[in-house]
Design a protein around this motif. Structure first.
Motif, PDB file in Angstrom:
ATOM      1  N   ASN A 241       0.754  -1.278   0.003  1.00 55.80           N
ATOM      2  CA  ASN A 241       0.045   0.195  -0.045  1.00 55.80           C
ATOM      3  C   ASN A 241       0.860   1.451   0.105  1.00 55.80           C
ATOM      4  OD1 ASN A 241      -2.633  -1.062  -0.198  1.00 55.80           O
ATOM      5  ND2 ASN A 241      -2.835  -1.519   2.022  1.00 55.80           N
ATOM      6  N   VAL A 242       1.773   1.288   0.855  1.00 50.28           N
ATOM      7  CA  VAL A 242       2.910   2.649   0.735  1.00 50.28           C
ATOM      8  C   VAL A 242       3.218   2.708  -0.545  1.00 50.28           C
ATOM      9  CG1 VAL A 242       4.973   3.254   1.704  1.00 50.28           C
ATOM     10  CG2 VAL A 242       3.386   2.332   3.171  1.00 50.28           C
ATOM     11  N   ALA A 243       3.830   1.513  -1.348  1.00 45.58           N
ATOM     12  CA  ALA A 243       4.557   1.612  -2.486  1.00 45.58           C
ATOM     13  C   ALA A 243       3.418   2.382  -3.528  1.00 45.58           C
ATOM     14  CB  ALA A 243       4.839   0.351  -2.965  1.00 45.58           C
ATOM     15  N   GLU A 244       2.270   1.958  -3.394  1.00 47.22           N
ATOM     16  CA  GLU A 244       1.080   2.577  -4.354  1.00 47.22           C
ATOM     17  C   GLU A 244       0.815   4.058  -4.051  1.00 47.22           C
ATOM     18  OE1 GLU A 244      -2.330  -0.198  -3.842  1.00 47.22           O
ATOM     19  OE2 GLU A 244      -1.102  -2.027  -5.049  1.00 47.22           O
ATOM     20  N   HIS A 245       0.915   4.371  -2.776  1.00 46.02           N
ATOM     21  CA  HIS A 245       0.490   5.596  -2.536  1.00 46.02           C
ATOM     22  C   HIS A 245       1.857   6.694  -2.351  1.00 46.02           C
ATOM     23  CE1 HIS A 245      -2.990   3.307  -1.456  1.00 46.02           C
ATOM     24  NE2 HIS A 245      -3.728   4.351  -1.711  1.00 46.02           N
ATOM     25  N   CYS A 246       2.983   6.307  -2.255  1.00 42.11           N
ATOM     26  CA  CYS A 246       3.767   7.276  -1.769  1.00 42.11           C
ATOM     27  C   CYS A 246       5.094   7.204  -2.489  1.00 42.11           C
ATOM     28  CB  CYS A 246       4.147   7.263  -0.158  1.00 42.11           C
ATOM     29  SG  CYS A 246       2.812   7.114   0.893  1.00 42.11           S
ATOM     30  N   GLU A 247       5.767   8.143  -2.488  1.00 35.86           N
ATOM     31  CA  GLU A 247       7.178   7.917  -3.319  1.00 35.86           C
ATOM     32  C   GLU A 247       8.381   7.679  -2.463  1.00 35.86           C
ATOM     33  OE1 GLU A 247       7.769  11.842  -5.007  1.00 35.86           O
ATOM     34  OE2 GLU A 247       6.240  11.774  -6.447  1.00 35.86           O
ATOM     35  N   TYR A 248       8.288   7.218  -1.301  1.00 39.20           N
ATOM     36  CA  TYR A 248       9.242   6.937  -0.361  1.00 39.20           C
ATOM     37  C   TYR A 248       8.562   5.693   0.761  1.00 39.20           C
ATOM     38  CZ  TYR A 248       6.446  10.529   2.078  1.00 39.20           C
ATOM     39  OH  TYR A 248       5.531  10.989   2.608  1.00 39.20           O
ATOM     40  N   GLY A 249       9.583   5.087   1.228  1.00 40.56           N
ATOM     41  CA  GLY A 249       9.166   3.986   2.290  1.00 40.56           C
ATOM     42  C   GLY A 249       8.723   4.671   3.464  1.00 40.56           C
ATOM     43  N   LYS A 250       8.241   3.781   4.436  1.00 40.95           N
ATOM     44  CA  LYS A 250       7.504   3.964   5.744  1.00 40.95           C
ATOM     45  C   LYS A 250       7.873   2.933   6.683  1.00 40.95           C
ATOM     46  CE  LYS A 250       3.974   7.312   4.023  1.00 40.95           C
ATOM     47  NZ  LYS A 250       2.814   7.728   4.149  1.00 40.95           N
ATOM     48  N   PRO A 251       8.481   3.209   7.994  1.00 41.98           N
ATOM     49  CA  PRO A 251       8.637   2.026   8.904  1.00 41.98           C
ATOM     50  C   PRO A 251       7.578   1.348   9.476  1.00 41.98           C
ATOM     51  CG  PRO A 251       8.887   4.275   9.804  1.00 41.98           C
ATOM     52  CD  PRO A 251       8.639   4.514   8.415  1.00 41.98           C
ATOM     53  N   VAL A 252       7.777   0.375   9.956  1.00 44.77           N
ATOM     54  CA  VAL A 252       6.968  -0.140  11.079  1.00 44.77           C
ATOM     55  C   VAL A 252       7.574  -0.410  12.308  1.00 44.77           C
ATOM     56  CG1 VAL A 252       5.825  -2.608  11.229  1.00 44.77           C
ATOM     57  CG2 VAL A 252       5.759  -1.572   9.094  1.00 44.77           C
ATOM     58  N   MET A 253       6.782  -0.354  13.442  1.00 45.66           N
ATOM     59  CA  MET A 253       7.471  -0.811  14.920  1.00 45.66           C
ATOM     60  C   MET A 253       6.367  -1.484  15.567  1.00 45.66           C
ATOM     61  SD  MET A 253       7.044   2.681  17.164  1.00 45.66           S
ATOM     62  CE  MET A 253       7.220   1.882  18.380  1.00 45.66           C
ATOM     63  N   GLU A 254       6.647  -2.206  16.522  1.00 43.32           N
ATOM     64  CA  GLU A 254       5.811  -3.093  17.224  1.00 43.32           C
ATOM     65  C   GLU A 254       6.461  -3.055  18.775  1.00 43.32           C
ATOM     66  OE1 GLU A 254       6.994  -7.614  17.900  1.00 43.32           O
ATOM     67  OE2 GLU A 254       6.188  -7.056  15.769  1.00 43.32           O
ATOM     68  N   PRO A 255       5.593  -3.071  19.763  1.00 48.52           N
ATOM     69  CA  PRO A 255       5.984  -2.885  21.313  1.00 48.52           C
ATOM     70  C   PRO A 255       6.095  -4.424  21.502  1.00 48.52           C
ATOM     71  CG  PRO A 255       3.630  -2.813  21.025  1.00 48.52           C
ATOM     72  CD  PRO A 255       4.090  -2.914  19.886  1.00 48.52           C
ATOM     73  N   LEU A 256       6.865  -4.708  22.684  1.00 55.58           N
ATOM     74  CA  LEU A 256       6.887  -6.128  23.045  1.00 55.58           C
ATOM     75  C   LEU A 256       7.041  -6.350  24.594  1.00 55.58           C
ATOM     76  CD1 LEU A 256       7.309  -9.378  22.105  1.00 55.58           C
ATOM     77  CD2 LEU A 256       9.684  -8.801  22.122  1.00 55.58           C
ATOM     78  N   TYR A 257       6.254  -6.729  25.330  1.00 51.49           N
ATOM     79  CA  TYR A 257       6.454  -6.932  26.948  1.00 51.49           C
ATOM     80  C   TYR A 257       7.347  -8.187  27.046  1.00 51.49           C
ATOM     81  CZ  TYR A 257       2.444  -4.178  28.373  1.00 51.49           C
ATOM     82  OH  TYR A 257       1.698  -3.015  28.392  1.00 51.49           O
ATOM     83  N   ILE A 258       8.555  -7.869  27.928  1.00 63.16           N
ATOM     84  CA  ILE A 258       9.535  -9.046  28.102  1.00 63.16           C
ATOM     85  C   ILE A 258       9.644  -9.334  29.631  1.00 63.16           C
ATOM     86  CG2 ILE A 258      10.554  -8.689  25.924  1.00 63.16           C
ATOM     87  CD1 ILE A 258      12.924  -7.493  27.439  1.00 63.16           C
ATOM     88  N   ASP A 259       9.777 -10.553  29.797  1.00 62.82           N
ATOM     89  CA  ASP A 259      10.450 -10.807  31.177  1.00 62.82           C
ATOM     90  C   ASP A 259      11.700 -11.588  30.832  1.00 62.82           C
ATOM     91  OD1 ASP A 259      10.857 -11.695  33.863  1.00 62.82           O
ATOM     92  OD2 ASP A 259       9.362 -13.298  33.858  1.00 62.82           O
ATOM     93  N   LEU A 260      12.847 -10.857  30.894  1.00 60.78           N
ATOM     94  CA  LEU A 260      14.062 -11.538  30.733  1.00 60.78           C
ATOM     95  C   LEU A 260      14.638 -12.454  31.866  1.00 60.78           C
ATOM     96  CD1 LEU A 260      15.946 -11.657  28.107  1.00 60.78           C
ATOM     97  CD2 LEU A 260      17.168  -9.752  29.223  1.00 60.78           C
ATOM     98  N   VAL A 261      14.778 -13.570  31.523  1.00 65.27           N
ATOM     99  CA  VAL A 261      15.161 -14.428  32.686  1.00 65.27           C
ATOM    100  C   VAL A 261      16.531 -14.649  32.795  1.00 65.27           C
ATOM    101  CG1 VAL A 261      12.731 -15.667  32.678  1.00 65.27           C
ATOM    102  CG2 VAL A 261      14.905 -16.763  31.297  1.00 65.27           C
ATOM    103  N   GLU A 262      17.196 -15.454  33.571  1.00 61.55           N
ATOM    104  CA  GLU A 262      18.752 -15.201  33.882  1.00 61.55           C
ATOM    105  C   GLU A 262      19.343 -16.375  32.754  1.00 61.55           C
ATOM    106  OE1 GLU A 262      21.983 -16.009  37.341  1.00 61.55           O
ATOM    107  OE2 GLU A 262      19.944 -15.993  37.863  1.00 61.55           O
ATOM    108  N   ASP A 263      18.476 -17.652  32.555  1.00 59.61           N
ATOM    109  CA  ASP A 263      19.081 -18.663  31.678  1.00 59.61           C
ATOM    110  C   ASP A 263      18.939 -18.292  30.298  1.00 59.61           C
ATOM    111  OD1 ASP A 263      19.445 -20.855  30.290  1.00 59.61           O
ATOM    112  OD2 ASP A 263      17.595 -22.004  30.998  1.00 59.61           O
ATOM    113  N   ALA A 264      20.016 -18.066  29.656  1.00 57.26           N
ATOM    114  CA  ALA A 264      19.850 -17.570  28.301  1.00 57.26           C
ATOM    115  C   ALA A 264      19.303 -18.170  27.394  1.00 57.26           C
ATOM    116  CB  ALA A 264      21.564 -17.427  28.039  1.00 57.26           C
ATOM    117  N   GLY A 265      19.248 -19.701  27.558  1.00 58.89           N
ATOM    118  CA  GLY A 265      18.616 -20.513  26.756  1.00 58.89           C
ATOM    119  C   GLY A 265      17.315 -20.957  26.870  1.00 58.89           C
ATOM    120  N   ALA A 266      16.408 -20.208  27.881  1.00 54.61           N
ATOM    121  CA  ALA A 266      15.276 -20.337  28.291  1.00 54.61           C
ATOM    122  C   ALA A 266      14.199 -20.567  27.149  1.00 54.61           C
ATOM    123  CB  ALA A 266      14.811 -19.620  29.322  1.00 54.61           C
ATOM    124  N   THR A 267      13.240 -21.407  27.175  1.00 58.73           N
ATOM    125  CA  THR A 267      12.275 -21.571  26.110  1.00 58.73           C
ATOM    126  C   THR A 267      11.407 -20.469  26.257  1.00 58.73           C
ATOM    127  OG1 THR A 267      12.606 -23.886  25.982  1.00 58.73           O
ATOM    128  CG2 THR A 267      10.358 -23.013  24.862  1.00 58.73           C
TER     129      THR A 267
END
Length: 329
Positions: A241-267
């Motif tokens: 849709n952006v390519a059809e309506h605009c001469e330049y690109g436009k970004p996408v962003m998203e939020p993300l809640y995280i609970d970062l645990v100590e185990d680096a490889g946690a599932t």
């Protein structure tokens, strides 16, 4: 199997202001943090302790942006008072206590504010921060707030469009406006003007608008986290849709809640609008988002169980180096 989005998009992103140019790159992903940068999993109201110091720490560590929210009332069913302070007042405070980090709002509820006030407050914060403001805008979804401000909830989509047009017009010199929000003319002007002549306006969700309207009018799209395949398809449609309506690109962003645990490889396991996971899983998730065309992810630590200072250091050491943070401003 890796999922990637097609490159159906217009050319490079526009150059709008320092914040927009630093946060959004058409070929990479940057990371930000949602304010308040603290854990408050069991209450709607954060402590806001060391809140300025935490934003300054985020800047020093290399995060590209911090994001505030517009929460006029503490609605129990919503369950989150955000940073409590009015976003524009808080933007003014952060503009004078930081130097490089982009200052975003996700998002101002346009139907609940007069657009002249929004345009003046946002442009003021943009000038005070030397061009670091990213203004998310939305139609709002907490219906309890509308009767409190004598606004019709069912008409919020139309009011959103009128407010958008009004704010855009206020960047002009001596604007001429005739809208449901009032008439402007007769040589009146609104000052200050945004630093680069245009406020970056990013639409959250659908805001009661069509995908085509968002692609044509917004300077970027904030969308909620979804499974990778569904998100990739939505982004591909947005890029088309952006390519059809605009001469330049436009970004996408998203939020993300995280609970970062100590185990680096946690599932990774699901939490509200996010994941409980280790740094390996977070890195994989962010790389997968980058592959499908997400340009910025705003991490929210509200449900984080580890010490916040330790988590920030871990993110800075183990995650930020893998992504395109703090580009030249």
């Amino acid at each position: 199997m890796a999922i990637s989005v097609s490159k159906t998009r217009a050319p490079d992103f526009a150059s709008l202001n320092r914040g927009y140019n630093a946060v959004f790159s058409e070929d990479g992903l940057t990371l930000g943090l949602v304010v308040p940068i603290e854990a408050y999993p069991n209450t709607a109201v954060p402590t806001m302790q060391q809140h300025i110091e935490r934003v300054q720490q985020a800047e020093a560590l290399g995060f590209s942006a911090v994001w505030l929210r517009d929460v006029p009332f503490n609605v129990p069913s919503f369950g989150d008072a955000g940073q409590m302070f009015d976003p524009f007042v808080y933007l003014g405070a952060l503009a004078t206590t930081t130097e490089q980090i982009a200052l975003g709002v996700s998002s101002i509820i346009l139907p609940l504010r007069h657009p002249a006030h929004v345009a003046k407050a946002a442009a003021s914060a943009d000038v005070l921060s030397d061009g670091r403001i990213l203004l998310g805008i939305a139609s709002g979804d907490r219906f309890q707030e509308y009767p409190a401000l004598d606004v019709n909830f069912e008409l919020r989509g139309a009011r959103f469009r009128e407010a958008y047009t009004y704010i855009r017009s206020m960047a002009d010199s001596m604007p001429q406006i005739d809208s449901a929000y009032g008439q402007v003319g007769g040589g009146m002007d609104l000052l200050p003007k945004p630093t680069n002549g245009r406020l970056p306006l990013l639409v959250t969700g659908s805001s009661q608008q069509s995908p085509e309207w968002i692609a044509a009018h917004a300077d970027g799209w904030m969308t909620y986290p979804r499974p990778a395949l569904a998100q990739a398809r939505l982004i591909e449609g947005y890029r088309r849709n952006v390519a059809e309506h605009c001469e330049y690109g436009k970004p996408v962003m998203e939020p993300l809640y995280i609970d970062l645990v100590e185990d680096a490889g946690a599932t990774p396991t699901p939490i509200h609008l996010g994941l409980r996971l280790g740094v390996d899983g977070l890195r994989d998730y962010l790389e997968s988002r980058q592959a499908i065309g997400v340009n910025h992810v705003a991490l929210n630590l509200r449900f984080n169980q580890q010490d916040i200072e330790q988590t920030l250091d871990t993110l800075a050491n183990e995650i930020l180096p893998h992504f395109n943070n703090r580009k030249s401003q």
